[in-house]
Design a protein around this motif. Structure first.
Motif, PDB file in Angstrom:
ATOM      1  N   VAL A  16       0.876  -1.177   0.000  1.00 54.45           N
ATOM      2  CA  VAL A  16       0.000   0.000   0.000  1.00 54.45           C
ATOM      3  C   VAL A  16       0.912   1.226   0.000  1.00 54.45           C
ATOM      4  O   VAL A  16       1.169   1.830   1.040  1.00 54.45           O
ATOM      5  CB  VAL A  16      -0.931   0.002   1.230  1.00 54.45           C
ATOM      6  CG1 VAL A  16      -1.950   1.139   1.113  1.00 54.45           C
ATOM      7  CG2 VAL A  16      -1.650  -1.332   1.380  1.00 54.45           C
ATOM      8  N   PRO A  17       1.441   1.603  -1.159  1.00 54.74           N
ATOM      9  CA  PRO A  17       2.481   2.638  -1.204  1.00 54.74           C
ATOM     10  C   PRO A  17       1.946   4.020  -0.868  1.00 54.74           C
ATOM     11  O   PRO A  17       0.829   4.376  -1.243  1.00 54.74           O
ATOM     12  CB  PRO A  17       2.988   2.564  -2.643  1.00 54.74           C
ATOM     13  CG  PRO A  17       1.840   2.002  -3.417  1.00 54.74           C
ATOM     14  CD  PRO A  17       1.125   1.064  -2.487  1.00 54.74           C
ATOM     15  N   GLN A  18       2.799   4.782  -0.175  1.00 54.58           N
ATOM     16  CA  GLN A  18       2.445   6.138   0.223  1.00 54.58           C
ATOM     17  C   GLN A  18       3.295   7.178  -0.502  1.00 54.58           C
ATOM     18  O   GLN A  18       2.768   8.102  -1.109  1.00 54.58           O
ATOM     19  CB  GLN A  18       2.638   6.294   1.743  1.00 54.58           C
ATOM     20  CG  GLN A  18       1.870   5.279   2.580  1.00 54.58           C
ATOM     21  CD  GLN A  18       0.375   5.461   2.491  1.00 54.58           C
ATOM     22  OE1 GLN A  18      -0.152   6.523   2.812  1.00 54.58           O
ATOM     23  NE2 GLN A  18      -0.321   4.423   2.048  1.00 54.58           N
ATOM     24  N   VAL A  19       4.606   7.061  -0.433  1.00 58.86           N
ATOM     25  CA  VAL A  19       5.494   8.111  -0.928  1.00 58.86           C
ATOM     26  C   VAL A  19       6.772   7.485  -1.497  1.00 58.86           C
ATOM     27  O   VAL A  19       6.999   6.286  -1.416  1.00 58.86           O
ATOM     28  CB  VAL A  19       5.891   9.087   0.208  1.00 58.86           C
ATOM     29  CG1 VAL A  19       4.705   9.854   0.723  1.00 58.86           C
ATOM     30  CG2 VAL A  19       6.581   8.337   1.346  1.00 58.86           C
ATOM     31  N   ALA A  20       7.615   8.379  -2.050  1.00 59.99           N
ATOM     32  CA  ALA A  20       9.007   8.071  -2.400  1.00 59.99           C
ATOM     33  C   ALA A  20       9.105   6.860  -3.329  1.00 59.99           C
ATOM     34  O   ALA A  20       8.448   6.818  -4.368  1.00 59.99           O
ATOM     35  CB  ALA A  20       9.834   7.902  -1.134  1.00 59.99           C
ATOM     36  N   ASP A  21       9.912   5.858  -2.946  1.00 61.55           N
ATOM     37  CA  ASP A  21      10.132   4.701  -3.809  1.00 61.55           C
ATOM     38  C   ASP A  21       9.099   3.607  -3.610  1.00 61.55           C
ATOM     39  O   ASP A  21       9.165   2.555  -4.271  1.00 61.55           O
ATOM     40  CB  ASP A  21      11.528   4.126  -3.576  1.00 61.55           C
ATOM     41  CG  ASP A  21      11.726   3.630  -2.150  1.00 61.55           C
ATOM     42  OD1 ASP A  21      11.045   4.155  -1.241  1.00 61.55           O
ATOM     43  OD2 ASP A  21      12.571   2.748  -1.934  1.00 61.55           O
ATOM     44  N   GLN A  22       8.130   3.813  -2.738  1.00 65.44           N
ATOM     45  CA  GLN A  22       7.164   2.752  -2.446  1.00 65.44           C
ATOM     46  C   GLN A  22       6.332   2.345  -3.662  1.00 65.44           C
ATOM     47  O   GLN A  22       6.093   1.139  -3.867  1.00 65.44           O
ATOM     48  CB  GLN A  22       6.288   3.172  -1.258  1.00 65.44           C
ATOM     49  CG  GLN A  22       7.085   3.305   0.028  1.00 65.44           C
ATOM     50  CD  GLN A  22       6.356   4.043   1.129  1.00 65.44           C
ATOM     51  OE1 GLN A  22       5.152   4.287   1.054  1.00 65.44           O
ATOM     52  NE2 GLN A  22       7.088   4.425   2.174  1.00 65.44           N
ATOM     53  N   PRO A  23       5.891   3.264  -4.527  1.00 66.34           N
ATOM     54  CA  PRO A  23       5.208   2.817  -5.751  1.00 66.34           C
ATOM     55  C   PRO A  23       6.109   1.952  -6.636  1.00 66.34           C
ATOM     56  O   PRO A  23       5.615   1.031  -7.306  1.00 66.34           O
ATOM     57  CB  PRO A  23       4.825   4.130  -6.444  1.00 66.34           C
ATOM     58  CG  PRO A  23       4.724   5.119  -5.332  1.00 66.34           C
ATOM     59  CD  PRO A  23       5.810   4.734  -4.366  1.00 66.34           C
ATOM     60  N   TYR A  24       7.401   2.239  -6.642  1.00 68.29           N
ATOM     61  CA  TYR A  24       8.319   1.411  -7.423  1.00 68.29           C
ATOM     62  C   TYR A  24       8.285  -0.032  -6.936  1.00 68.29           C
ATOM     63  O   TYR A  24       8.172  -0.976  -7.738  1.00 68.29           O
ATOM     64  CB  TYR A  24       9.748   1.957  -7.329  1.00 68.29           C
ATOM     65  CG  TYR A  24      10.788   0.995  -7.865  1.00 68.29           C
ATOM     66  CD1 TYR A  24      11.046   0.916  -9.228  1.00 68.29           C
ATOM     67  CD2 TYR A  24      11.490   0.143  -7.011  1.00 68.29           C
ATOM     68  CE1 TYR A  24      11.974   0.017  -9.729  1.00 68.29           C
ATOM     69  CE2 TYR A  24      12.425  -0.752  -7.499  1.00 68.29           C
ATOM     70  CZ  TYR A  24      12.666  -0.810  -8.854  1.00 68.29           C
ATOM     71  OH  TYR A  24      13.580  -1.713  -9.339  1.00 68.29           O
TER      72      TYR A  24
ATOM     73  N   THR B  94       0.870  -8.036  -5.003  1.00 64.93           N
ATOM     74  CA  THR B  94       0.227  -6.987  -5.786  1.00 64.93           C
ATOM     75  C   THR B  94       0.330  -5.657  -5.061  1.00 64.93           C
ATOM     76  O   THR B  94       0.484  -5.605  -3.842  1.00 64.93           O
ATOM     77  CB  THR B  94      -1.251  -7.329  -6.053  1.00 64.93           C
ATOM     78  OG1 THR B  94      -1.795  -6.394  -6.992  1.00 64.93           O
ATOM     79  CG2 THR B  94      -2.076  -7.297  -4.768  1.00 64.93           C
ATOM     80  N   GLY B  95       0.253  -4.596  -5.841  1.00 62.44           N
ATOM     81  CA  GLY B  95       0.164  -3.266  -5.266  1.00 62.44           C
ATOM     82  C   GLY B  95      -1.287  -2.875  -5.075  1.00 62.44           C
ATOM     83  O   GLY B  95      -2.136  -3.162  -5.933  1.00 62.44           O
ATOM     84  N   HIS B  96      -1.571  -2.241  -3.960  1.00 59.26           N
ATOM     85  CA  HIS B  96      -2.924  -1.745  -3.691  1.00 59.26           C
ATOM     86  C   HIS B  96      -3.156  -0.473  -4.494  1.00 59.26           C
ATOM     87  O   HIS B  96      -2.255   0.346  -4.683  1.00 59.26           O
ATOM     88  CB  HIS B  96      -3.076  -1.454  -2.197  1.00 59.26           C
ATOM     89  CG  HIS B  96      -4.418  -0.926  -1.803  1.00 59.26           C
ATOM     90  ND1 HIS B  96      -4.704   0.429  -1.772  1.00 59.26           N
ATOM     91  CD2 HIS B  96      -5.563  -1.566  -1.445  1.00 59.26           C
ATOM     92  CE1 HIS B  96      -5.949   0.592  -1.387  1.00 59.26           C
ATOM     93  NE2 HIS B  96      -6.493  -0.593  -1.176  1.00 59.26           N
ATOM     94  N   ASP B  97      -4.362  -0.298  -4.971  1.00 62.71           N
ATOM     95  CA  ASP B  97      -4.716   0.876  -5.764  1.00 62.71           C
ATOM     96  C   ASP B  97      -5.043   2.036  -4.833  1.00 62.71           C
ATOM     97  O   ASP B  97      -6.147   2.127  -4.299  1.00 62.71           O
ATOM     98  CB  ASP B  97      -5.904   0.551  -6.666  1.00 62.71           C
ATOM     99  CG  ASP B  97      -6.254   1.716  -7.589  1.00 62.71           C
ATOM    100  OD1 ASP B  97      -5.426   2.640  -7.716  1.00 62.71           O
ATOM    101  OD2 ASP B  97      -7.349   1.689  -8.186  1.00 62.71           O
ATOM    102  N   GLY B  98      -4.063   2.914  -4.617  1.00 61.65           N
ATOM    103  CA  GLY B  98      -4.266   4.073  -3.772  1.00 61.65           C
ATOM    104  C   GLY B  98      -3.652   3.911  -2.395  1.00 61.65           C
ATOM    105  O   GLY B  98      -3.404   2.794  -1.931  1.00 61.65           O
ATOM    106  N   PRO B  99      -3.410   5.040  -1.705  1.00 59.15           N
ATOM    107  CA  PRO B  99      -2.699   5.005  -0.428  1.00 59.15           C
ATOM    108  C   PRO B  99      -3.553   4.682   0.789  1.00 59.15           C
ATOM    109  O   PRO B  99      -3.019   4.437   1.870  1.00 59.15           O
ATOM    110  CB  PRO B  99      -2.146   6.424  -0.314  1.00 59.15           C
ATOM    111  CG  PRO B  99      -3.154   7.267  -1.036  1.00 59.15           C
ATOM    112  CD  PRO B  99      -3.630   6.426  -2.171  1.00 59.15           C
ATOM    113  N   THR B 100      -4.887   4.694   0.643  1.00 63.39           N
ATOM    114  CA  THR B 100      -5.758   4.491   1.802  1.00 63.39           C
ATOM    115  C   THR B 100      -6.661   3.291   1.575  1.00 63.39           C
ATOM    116  O   THR B 100      -7.640   3.371   0.831  1.00 63.39           O
ATOM    117  CB  THR B 100      -6.625   5.741   2.060  1.00 63.39           C
ATOM    118  OG1 THR B 100      -5.793   6.900   2.133  1.00 63.39           O
ATOM    119  CG2 THR B 100      -7.392   5.595   3.364  1.00 63.39           C
ATOM    120  N   PRO B 101      -6.343   2.154   2.186  1.00 67.29           N
ATOM    121  CA  PRO B 101      -7.144   0.963   1.937  1.00 67.29           C
ATOM    122  C   PRO B 101      -8.501   1.015   2.629  1.00 67.29           C
ATOM    123  O   PRO B 101      -8.627   1.505   3.747  1.00 67.29           O
ATOM    124  CB  PRO B 101      -6.282  -0.163   2.515  1.00 67.29           C
ATOM    125  CG  PRO B 101      -5.460   0.495   3.583  1.00 67.29           C
ATOM    126  CD  PRO B 101      -5.209   1.896   3.090  1.00 67.29           C
TER     127      PRO B 101
END
Length: 415
Positions: free
Chosen positions: A334-342, A354-361
């Motif tokens: 659940v990426p928030q900032v910086a390199d977390q989306p990477y 999998t990556g969660h769609d958006g920062p707030t689940p």
């Protein structure tokens, strides 16, 4: 021979330095770590001395430092640069090299200190996404406006360099002048150098070669953790099927208070028929009822724990991603900032989660992500990838660094 390691950041920035410190010590070097004061107990626990830098990082990140509640990185850059420089100089007796990662201004202070001391300096990136490359764009910087006409990666990295100069150039050069050093152009490349370390696993976070940088990718710098799990946690694990671990580490979660976030993640895991193990962390996750299918832990040995859970839901820090991958456990990031989306992208591409769609689940969105992570095919793929994760990154980096020190000493002797 003393090696000084410098970082200003959260647990994810300090842990790799601890891994490197322990390998350097094993090879006969004396080590000092300059890091936020929060980590004194952690470093003392492995007999690595801490020289504190700046404010406690959690207090700064959560707005609890007086006068810094709304300060951005550019607002505190001068103080971070100066305090990192001073921390290095204070432990410089016998210093043979300086290694830096974490906050950019702190790394700049470390680079200036190394230059002033006349010793080798090495910058370390904990994600390929931070290093300039035509193969990927830079991470977005909060507040930076990208002109619509700039779409290619080289152009985006040029803008990134200009933005770094605008934010930090004057501050860093003023500090250099104050210690008797000349100004530099291209602040980003000065701090990063053209031969940085990349402390990521080649499978999880690969580097594509580029003529601009001679990157030494070593593998992640892992600190072996032999601590037993707490007895009450062992009892919970033994009382039923493997739970899903949910914890967001040193990350205050955006857009949700602790109670609402806790309810969402617990309900999401329960919809999958799984027990829940919450890592309280900076998100302050808490129990929402007295059912016995849920348990809360604080800071524990994740290397041991992640091998005993069905899936790991986390914020997408490099260290947590690597630990879960090494354990062979599927992940939801659940990426928030910086390199977390990477890292969310890499986990998805590798098929190990999998990556969660958006920062707030929400309960619904996280349940959907967990269906992917808990699928048998994801677990099988995670087990395969786990066999490829390198565990010797810190040892390789320590040897490369000592070799760099030896070559520098030989060059000085030849002069």
């Amino acid at each position: 021979m003393r090696v000084v390691l410098v970082t200003y950041g959260s647990r994810g920035d300090v842990e790799p330095m601890m891994g490197l410190a322990l390998r350097l010590q094993a090879l006969g070097a004396e080590v000092r770590v300059c890091a936020p004061p929060d980590f004194a107990e952690l470093l003392n626990g492995v007999d690595v001395p801490l020289s504190p830098v700046g404010w406690p990082i959690r207090a700064l990140a959560t707005g609890a430092v007086p006068g810094k509640a709304k300060a951005g990185l550019s607002d505190i850059a001068a103080e971070l640069t100066a305090t990192a420089y001073e921390a290095v100089v204070a432990v410089s007796e016998g210093c043979a090299a300086v290694v830096a990662t974490g906050s950019f201004p702190a790394a700049a202070g470390a680079r200036t200190a190394a230059e002033k001391l006349g010793v080798p300096y090495a910058f370390t990136s904990l994600s390929p996404s931070y290093l300039p490359s035509p193969h990927h764009p830079p991470p977005p910087w909060p507040g930076q406006v990208i002109p619509a006409r700039v779409t290619d990666n080289r152009g985006l990295w040029d803008l990134n360099a200009e933005h770094k100069n605008a934010l930090f150039g004057e501050t860093i050069n003023n500090h250099r002048a104050s210690v008797g050093l000349p100004p530099v152009d291209g602040i980003r490349d000065h701090v990063f150098t053209d031969h940085p370390f990349l402390a990521t696993d080649p499978v999880l976070g690969p580097w594509q070669e580029t003529p601009e940088l001679a990157v030494a990718q070593t593998g992640a710098w892992i600190r072996p953790d032999e601590r037993p799990l707490p007895a009450d946690l062992e009892a919970f694990l033994a009382a039923g099927a493997e739970p899903v671990y949910v914890g967001f580490g040193s990350m205050p979660m955006r857009g949700a208070n602790a109670q609402d976030l806790s309810r969402a993640v617990i309900e999401a895991v329960r919809t999958q028929g799984r027990r829940v193990l919450l890592g309280s962390g900076w998100a302050d996750l808490v129990l929402i009822d007295d059912r016995d299918d849920c348990f809360v832990v604080g800071e524990v040995n994740q290397q041991a724990l992640f091998r005993r859970v069905a899936a790991v839901v986390h914020h997408g820090g490099a260290g947590t991603t690597t630990t879960a991958a090494r354990a062979g456990t599927p992940q939801v990031l659940v990426p928030q900032v910086a390199d977390q989306p990477y890292w969310a992208g890499r986990v998805t591409e590798l098929g190990i989660g999998t990556g969660h769609d958006g920062p707030t689940p929400t309960a619904e969105s996280l349940a959907a992500a967990l269906e992917i992570a808990l699928a048998p095919a994801t677990g099988a793929r995670a087990a395969v990838v786990a066999e490829t994760v390198r565990t010797d990154g810190a040892e390789l980096a320590a040897k490369l660094l000592l070799d760099k020190i030896g070559r520098s000493a030989s060059a000085v002797s030849a002069d």
